[in-house]
Structures are given as structure tokens and as C-alpha cells.
Motif scaffolding. Structure first.
Motif, mmCIF file in Angstrom:
data_model
loop_
_atom_site.group_PDB
_atom_site.id
_atom_site.type_symbol
_atom_site.label_atom_id
_atom_site.label_comp_id
_atom_site.label_asym_id
_atom_site.label_seq_id
_atom_site.Cartn_x
_atom_site.Cartn_y
_atom_site.Cartn_z
ATOM 1 N N MET A 63 -24.240 -29.231 102.802
ATOM 2 C CA MET A 63 -23.402 -29.630 103.981
ATOM 3 C C MET A 63 -22.199 -29.083 104.232
ATOM 4 O O MET A 63 -21.298 -28.587 103.438
ATOM 5 C CB MET A 63 -22.998 -31.289 103.589
ATOM 6 N N ASP A 64 -21.824 -28.628 105.501
ATOM 7 C CA ASP A 64 -20.797 -27.871 105.727
ATOM 8 C C ASP A 64 -19.642 -28.630 105.915
ATOM 9 O O ASP A 64 -19.569 -29.716 106.289
ATOM 10 C CB ASP A 64 -21.034 -27.147 107.087
ATOM 11 N N THR A 65 -18.402 -28.004 105.515
ATOM 12 C CA THR A 65 -17.206 -28.669 105.367
ATOM 13 C C THR A 65 -16.196 -27.683 106.275
ATOM 14 O O THR A 65 -16.310 -26.624 106.422
ATOM 15 C CB THR A 65 -16.454 -28.727 104.109
ATOM 16 N N THR A 66 -15.366 -28.362 107.184
ATOM 17 C CA THR A 66 -14.350 -27.703 108.010
ATOM 18 C C THR A 66 -13.069 -28.102 107.859
ATOM 19 O O THR A 66 -12.917 -29.318 107.527
ATOM 20 C CB THR A 66 -14.726 -28.052 109.607
ATOM 21 N N VAL A 67 -12.187 -26.957 107.589
ATOM 22 C CA VAL A 67 -10.809 -27.390 107.403
ATOM 23 C C VAL A 67 -9.821 -27.074 108.628
ATOM 24 O O VAL A 67 -10.113 -26.033 109.071
ATOM 25 C CB VAL A 67 -10.128 -26.811 106.212
ATOM 26 N N ILE A 68 -9.132 -27.859 109.195
ATOM 27 C CA ILE A 68 -8.435 -27.565 110.417
ATOM 28 C C ILE A 68 -6.853 -27.936 110.226
ATOM 29 O O ILE A 68 -6.435 -28.783 109.516
ATOM 30 C CB ILE A 68 -8.597 -28.142 111.586
ATOM 31 N N CYS A 69 -5.935 -26.899 110.684
ATOM 32 C CA CYS A 69 -4.707 -27.044 110.383
ATOM 33 C C CYS A 69 -4.130 -26.482 112.052
ATOM 34 O O CYS A 69 -4.283 -25.430 112.404
ATOM 35 C CB CYS A 69 -4.129 -26.197 109.324
ATOM 36 N N GLU A 70 -3.335 -27.456 112.448
ATOM 37 C CA GLU A 70 -2.480 -27.405 113.570
ATOM 38 C C GLU A 70 -1.186 -26.976 112.975
ATOM 39 O O GLU A 70 -0.382 -27.531 112.097
ATOM 40 C CB GLU A 70 -2.277 -28.258 114.546
ATOM 41 N N ALA A 112 -0.548 -22.902 117.416
ATOM 42 C CA ALA A 112 -1.715 -22.285 116.879
ATOM 43 C C ALA A 112 -2.381 -23.656 116.037
ATOM 44 O O ALA A 112 -2.073 -24.383 115.600
ATOM 45 C CB ALA A 112 -1.271 -21.256 116.032
ATOM 46 N N SER A 113 -3.700 -23.056 115.953
ATOM 47 C CA SER A 113 -4.824 -23.947 115.045
ATOM 48 C C SER A 113 -5.591 -22.871 114.012
ATOM 49 O O SER A 113 -6.030 -21.811 114.689
ATOM 50 C CB SER A 113 -5.564 -24.631 116.087
ATOM 51 N N LEU A 114 -5.601 -23.165 113.057
ATOM 52 C CA LEU A 114 -6.367 -22.641 112.203
ATOM 53 C C LEU A 114 -7.574 -23.168 111.496
ATOM 54 O O LEU A 114 -7.678 -24.365 111.358
ATOM 55 C CB LEU A 114 -5.706 -22.284 110.607
ATOM 56 N N ARG A 115 -8.869 -22.570 111.568
ATOM 57 C CA ARG A 115 -9.989 -23.305 111.225
ATOM 58 C C ARG A 115 -10.995 -22.451 110.097
ATOM 59 O O ARG A 115 -10.850 -21.242 110.308
ATOM 60 C CB ARG A 115 -10.791 -23.598 112.485
ATOM 61 N N TYR A 116 -11.236 -23.383 109.281
ATOM 62 C CA TYR A 116 -11.905 -22.835 108.072
ATOM 63 C C TYR A 116 -13.385 -23.736 108.205
ATOM 64 O O TYR A 116 -13.197 -24.785 108.115
ATOM 65 C CB TYR A 116 -11.451 -22.668 106.741
ATOM 66 N N ASP A 117 -14.714 -22.804 108.108
ATOM 67 C CA ASP A 117 -15.724 -23.659 108.102
ATOM 68 C C ASP A 117 -16.712 -22.976 106.840
ATOM 69 O O ASP A 117 -16.732 -21.812 106.873
ATOM 70 C CB ASP A 117 -16.477 -23.579 109.516
ATOM 71 N N THR A 118 -16.958 -23.775 106.123
ATOM 72 C CA THR A 118 -18.015 -23.274 105.106
ATOM 73 C C THR A 118 -19.257 -22.853 105.286
ATOM 74 O O THR A 118 -19.911 -21.846 104.653
ATOM 75 C CB THR A 118 -18.296 -24.360 103.869
ATOM 76 N N ALA A 119 -19.666 -22.960 106.702
ATOM 77 C CA ALA A 119 -20.826 -22.132 107.180
ATOM 78 C C ALA A 119 -20.399 -20.692 107.449
ATOM 79 O O ALA A 119 -21.420 -19.997 107.567
ATOM 80 C CB ALA A 119 -21.228 -22.701 108.510
ATOM 81 N N ASP A 120 -19.019 -20.348 107.508
ATOM 82 C CA ASP A 120 -18.677 -19.044 107.931
ATOM 83 C C ASP A 120 -17.663 -18.617 106.605
ATOM 84 O O ASP A 120 -16.472 -18.713 106.835
ATOM 85 C CB ASP A 120 -18.059 -18.803 109.037
ATOM 86 N N PRO A 121 -18.186 -18.715 105.153
ATOM 87 C CA PRO A 121 -16.889 -18.891 104.240
ATOM 88 C C PRO A 121 -16.152 -17.670 104.010
ATOM 89 O O PRO A 121 -15.135 -17.917 103.530
ATOM 90 C CB PRO A 121 -17.882 -19.118 102.937
ATOM 91 N N ALA A 151 -14.465 -16.102 106.536
ATOM 92 C CA ALA A 151 -13.467 -16.214 107.631
ATOM 93 C C ALA A 151 -12.616 -17.226 107.882
ATOM 94 O O ALA A 151 -12.917 -18.626 107.760
ATOM 95 C CB ALA A 151 -14.430 -15.983 108.817
ATOM 96 N N VAL A 152 -11.429 -16.987 108.570
ATOM 97 C CA VAL A 152 -10.412 -18.081 109.235
ATOM 98 C C VAL A 152 -10.558 -17.767 110.566
ATOM 99 O O VAL A 152 -10.075 -16.552 111.020
ATOM 100 C CB VAL A 152 -9.048 -18.083 108.377
ATOM 101 N N ARG A 153 -10.582 -18.559 111.485
ATOM 102 C CA ARG A 153 -10.248 -18.447 113.055
ATOM 103 C C ARG A 153 -8.948 -18.982 113.089
ATOM 104 O O ARG A 153 -8.653 -20.114 112.885
ATOM 105 C CB ARG A 153 -11.320 -19.372 113.765
ATOM 106 N N ALA A 154 -8.291 -18.299 114.014
ATOM 107 C CA ALA A 154 -6.866 -18.358 114.355
ATOM 108 C C ALA A 154 -6.968 -18.624 115.764
ATOM 109 O O ALA A 154 -7.048 -17.554 116.502
ATOM 110 C CB ALA A 154 -5.821 -17.596 113.887
ATOM 111 N N VAL A 155 -6.545 -19.553 116.586
ATOM 112 C CA VAL A 155 -6.382 -19.652 118.105
ATOM 113 C C VAL A 155 -4.775 -19.913 118.456
ATOM 114 O O VAL A 155 -4.103 -20.630 117.844
ATOM 115 C CB VAL A 155 -7.094 -20.962 118.562
ATOM 116 N N PHE A 156 -4.251 -19.000 119.406
ATOM 117 C CA PHE A 156 -2.992 -19.051 119.607
ATOM 118 C C PHE A 156 -2.635 -19.564 120.983
ATOM 119 O O PHE A 156 -3.635 -19.217 121.803
ATOM 120 C CB PHE A 156 -2.201 -17.677 119.358
ATOM 121 N N TYR A 157 -2.101 -20.452 121.294
ATOM 122 C CA TYR A 157 -2.096 -20.860 122.601
ATOM 123 C C TYR A 157 -0.737 -20.609 123.335
ATOM 124 O O TYR A 157 0.402 -21.085 122.643
ATOM 125 C CB TYR A 157 -1.762 -22.827 122.514
#
Length: 137
Positions: A1-8, A25-34, A36-42
Motif C-alpha cells: 500500500m502506498d503512503t503519501t506525505v504532504i507538507c504545505e 510551497a507544497s512538498l509531496r513524498y509518495d512511497t510509489a516513488d521512494p 523523490a520529493v516533489r516541490a510545487v512553488f506557487y
């Protein structure tokens, strides 16, 4: 089962030694892509910029300078607070962001619980990644 961690979080874009701008910004970590961290800047106009970088880079940058590619990370202090400097570089230019160290530590802790460092390969599905790449092309 995948886990996602998100941080605003709220960062500061450093323009000069006397000037900075707030950046959401928002940071996202998904165990399906263990790895990588995805960072989105608004920005204020809802335009976003997304960067993907190694979780290990962000983790290392909490304590010492890290990165030799298009994202470099290192710890420092700003206005008496612990911050992490994040310096992404692209063809369009480069920038310097300050992120609160305590917020990054709080984000990384559950990612480490979900996928302990050094065990990423056990959570990475090469067949699924290859299939995804082939269907995008």
C-alpha cells in the motif's frame, strides 16, 4: 500500500541581503516513488513551478551542504532561526529559497518511517516505472 506525505509551507525567496519575498510551497513524498520529493512553488497568480529532487538531498541538506546538480541545499541561519537554503537552477535562471528547518524535519520524519533511508529499492517497482515511461513517449 502506498503512503503519501504532504507538507504545505511558506518559504522566503531571497532577492538580496535586505530583500525577500514570501513563497507558498507544497512538498509531496509518495512511497510509489521512494527516491523523490516533489516541490510545487506557487506565486500570487496561481502559476506553479514544480521541481523533483532526491529525498536524500533534502535530508542531507538539513545538516551539511549537499547537491552538485541543478538543486543545491545547505543549512544556515536567518534572523536567528534555523533555515535550509534551497538553490534550484534552470535554463531560466537561478533562485535562492529559505525554508524553515523545523518544518522540513517534520516533513521528512514520516517519510523516513514509511521508507527508511537505504531501503528505497524495496519500494521501487522498475516494471511499473518502465511501463509509465513507455506510455508517455
Amino acid at each position: 500500500m502506498d503512503t503519501t506525505v504532504i507538507c504545505e509551507l511558506h518559504l522566503r525567496m531571497i532577492l538580496s541581503s535586505e530583500s525577500s519575498l514570501p513563497v507558498r510551497a507544497s512538498l509531496r513524498y509518495d512511497t510509489a516513488d521512494p527516491y523523490a520529493v516533489r516541490a510545487v512553488f506557487y506565486d500570487g497568480a496561481e502559476v506553479t513551478v514544480e521541481w523533483v529532487f532526491a529525498r536524500a538531498l533534502l535530508t542531507a541538506g538539513l545538516h551539511l551542504p549537499a547537491g552538485i546538480g541543478d538543486v543545491q541545499v545547505w543549512p544556515c541561519r536567518s534572523r536567528g532561526l534555523g533555515v535550509v537554503c534551497i538553490a534550484p537552477t534552470s535554463e531560466e535562471g537561478e533562485t535562492l529559497l529559505h525554508a524553515p528547518a523545523r518544518v522540513l524535519e517534520a516533513f521528512l520524519k514520516p517519510t523516513e518511517t514509511a521508507v527508511p533511508s537505504g531501503t528505497e529499492c524495496k519500494h521501487f517497482c522498475l516494471d511499473a516505472e518502465l511501463s509509465h515511461l513507455l506510455t508517455e513517449g
